[in-house]
Design an enzyme around this catalytic site. Structure first.
Site, PDB file in Angstrom:
ATOM      1  N   GLY A 107      -0.168  -1.597 -14.717  1.00 35.49           N
ATOM      2  CA  GLY A 107      -1.267  -2.551 -14.730  1.00 35.49           C
ATOM      3  C   GLY A 107      -2.540  -2.000 -15.330  1.00 35.49           C
ATOM      4  N   MET A 151       5.744   4.558  -6.197  1.00 35.92           N
ATOM      5  CA  MET A 151       5.891   5.997  -6.030  1.00 35.92           C
ATOM      6  C   MET A 151       5.385   6.419  -4.656  1.00 35.92           C
ATOM      7  SD  MET A 151       4.683   7.398  -9.785  1.00 35.92           S
ATOM      8  CE  MET A 151       2.992   6.822  -9.546  1.00 35.92           C
ATOM      9  N   CYS A 191      -2.554  12.289 -12.172  1.00 35.00           N
ATOM     10  CA  CYS A 191      -1.536  11.406 -11.609  1.00 35.00           C
ATOM     11  C   CYS A 191      -0.878  10.582 -12.719  1.00 35.00           C
ATOM     12  CB  CYS A 191      -2.145  10.490 -10.551  1.00 35.00           C
ATOM     13  SG  CYS A 191      -0.917   9.529  -9.629  1.00 35.00           S
ATOM     14  N   CYS A 233      -6.922   8.980  -3.392  1.00 35.85           N
ATOM     15  CA  CYS A 233      -6.026   8.523  -2.325  1.00 35.85           C
ATOM     16  C   CYS A 233      -5.785   9.565  -1.249  1.00 35.85           C
ATOM     17  CB  CYS A 233      -4.696   8.051  -2.914  1.00 35.85           C
ATOM     18  SG  CYS A 233      -3.817   9.295  -3.882  1.00 35.85           S
ATOM     19  N   SER A 291       1.791  -0.590  -7.608  1.00 35.08           N
ATOM     20  CA  SER A 291       0.985   0.167  -6.649  1.00 35.08           C
ATOM     21  C   SER A 291       0.683  -0.618  -5.388  1.00 35.08           C
ATOM     22  CB  SER A 291      -0.338   0.564  -7.302  1.00 35.08           C
ATOM     23  OG  SER A 291      -1.098  -0.608  -7.584  1.00 35.08           O
ATOM     24  N   GLY A 292       0.937  -1.912  -5.424  1.00 33.18           N
ATOM     25  CA  GLY A 292       0.524  -2.780  -4.333  1.00 33.18           C
ATOM     26  C   GLY A 292      -0.748  -3.536  -4.645  1.00 33.18           C
ATOM     27  N   GLY A 293      -1.375  -3.199  -5.779  1.00 30.43           N
ATOM     28  CA  GLY A 293      -2.589  -3.887  -6.194  1.00 30.43           C
ATOM     29  C   GLY A 293      -2.297  -5.111  -7.025  1.00 30.43           C
ATOM     30  N   VAL A 294      -3.348  -5.878  -7.293  1.00 30.61           N
ATOM     31  CA  VAL A 294      -3.182  -7.138  -8.013  1.00 30.61           C
ATOM     32  C   VAL A 294      -2.801  -6.898  -9.475  1.00 30.61           C
ATOM     33  CG1 VAL A 294      -5.649  -7.315  -8.575  1.00 30.61           C
ATOM     34  CG2 VAL A 294      -4.239  -9.378  -8.481  1.00 30.61           C
ATOM     35  N   ASP A 295      -3.306  -5.837 -10.094  1.00 28.44           N
ATOM     36  CA  ASP A 295      -3.054  -5.624 -11.522  1.00 28.44           C
ATOM     37  C   ASP A 295      -1.575  -5.376 -11.808  1.00 28.44           C
ATOM     38  OD1 ASP A 295      -5.756  -5.904 -12.186  1.00 28.44           O
ATOM     39  OD2 ASP A 295      -6.165  -3.798 -11.793  1.00 28.44           O
ATOM     40  N   SER A 296      -0.961  -4.457 -11.083  1.00 28.55           N
ATOM     41  CA  SER A 296       0.450  -4.171 -11.336  1.00 28.55           C
ATOM     42  C   SER A 296       1.339  -5.346 -10.931  1.00 28.55           C
ATOM     43  CB  SER A 296       0.879  -2.896 -10.614  1.00 28.55           C
ATOM     44  OG  SER A 296       0.652  -2.974  -9.223  1.00 28.55           O
TER      45      SER A 296
END
Length: 368
Positions: free
Chosen positions: A134, A41, A110, A208, A17-22
């Site tokens: 993530g 996506m 989602c 979002c 997603s662009g986040g730290v978790d993924s």
């Protein structure tokens, strides 16, 4: 029990997603020797949501953050255009729910229709064995029942099992959650130690496609409709004042009513059919029983007789003791031991047996 990733397959698509978790999920899978592909996506027509902010997701900057981490990990990275499916399965369902006096949870939709349906299908088309995200949750295989189980994450503060209750047995068998046994600080430490660009990035919190948090403004702009003023009424149907359109109110709401009362009043019902919004004192917000439809069961194939469980009717609510009865193939009745505040049609009820998700469904009605 054995962890679902014990299979010999070693190819995984990482939903980035662009986040730290993924990003850390991608790192961990590569460390385990998986052949990884990063995938983001694309969920919107055009370039990116207007007024994207640091608490939302799915913007162009998020795509670039995901691409940067994939490059650092030396794994291929692709953007899959799922904007048509996102509009149909998430945005339109969100709008229709509010138009019908319900309060939806688009993040559940989602996950259900995009990550674990559309992306899952794409992984199979590309001959990948697993989809990796993530999410903070755990998947284990129970040899006694022959079923894959969804369990809470080790980090109670980050547990996301509530939004994953709709996962099927096939999806659970081919999904990996490498962060399920970790805490958020541990995840950030890994990201920082490998100098990921998003190591200190805020978690996404906003919906979002509603960047300013004003759901009603988005719905009016999206549909091209205006939602007329109507009556605030009390529990006996007596008029209390004028509301500004049914899409601007949700069960449990107190602020923004524009009226003054001797005691606090809360929204208890939104009725688009007669264009009314019912207001009641707080004690009248509580209900002991709900009916849920569009159900999915995970730990069992069917609830054959009334089962003692704990249930939650919103993401951040602690689970509450209850008894669940399956009425038919797609309907559950949940009877709580104690009345619950502001149970809301359109939200999810998720059932737990200890740290295991039994299943869940969409809240349809509140029998008296």
């Amino acid at each position: 029990m054995k962890i679902s990733e014990s299979k010999n397959s070693k190819k995984a698509i990482i939903a980035m997603s662009g986040g730290v978790d993924s990003s850390v999920a991608a790192f961990l899978m590569k460390e385990k020797g998986y052949e990884c592909m990063g995938a983001t996506m694309k969920l919107f027509y055009g370039e990116e949501p207007e007024s994207a902010n640091e608490h939302s997701c799915c913007s162009l900057s998020d795509v670039e953050d995901a691409r940067s981490v994939a490059h650092a990990l030396d794994i291929p990275f692709y953007v899959f255009n799922f904007s048509e499916q996102f509009e149909e399965k998430v945005i339109q369902r969100f709008v229709e729910a509010y138009e019908n006096g319900r309060t939806p949870n688009p993040c559940i939709d989602c996950n259900r229709y995009l990550k674990f349906d559309k992306l899952f299908s794409r992984a199979k088309e590309l001959d990948y064995d697993f989809v990796v995200t993530g999410h903070y949750a755990q998947i284990v295989y129970d040899e006694a029942s022959g079923r894959y189980l969804l369990k809470k994450a080790v980090d109670d503060n980050k547990d996301q099992s509530y939004v994953l209750y709709s996962m099927t047995q096939e999806q659970l068998a081919h999904t990996l959650f490498p962060l399920g046994g970790m805490t958020k600080p541990e995840v950030r430490n890994i990201a920082e130690s490998h100098r990921f660009v998003n190591a200190r990035k805020h978690d996404s919190q906003d919906i979002c496609f509603v960047q300013n948090g004003k759901y009603a403004d988005f719905i009016e702009e999206y549909t091209g409709k205006s939602f007329p003023a109507g009556d605030f009424i009390d529990g006996d149907g007596q008029k209390l004042g004028d509301h500004k359109g049914v899409i601007r109110y949700t069960v449990g709401q107190r602020k923004g009513l524009g009226l003054s009362f001797p005691e606090p009043m809360y929204v208890s019902q939104v009725n688009p059919e007669n264009n009314t919004v019912t207001l009641v004192p707080e004690p009248h917000l509580y209900s002991k029983t709900l009916i849920a439809t569009d159900i999915n069961l995970i730990s069992v194939s069917r609830i054959e007789e009334p089962m003692r469980i704990k249930a939650k009717v919103r993401y951040r609510q602690p689970e509450q003791p209850a008894t669940v009865t399956q009425i038919d193939e797609d309907t559950l009745r949940v009877d709580f031991d104690e009345p619950q505040r502001a149970i809301t049609k359109g939200q999810a009820v998720v059932l737990y047996d200890g740290d295991t998700v039994v299943g869940g469904g969409t809240i349809e009605s509140l029998p008296k």
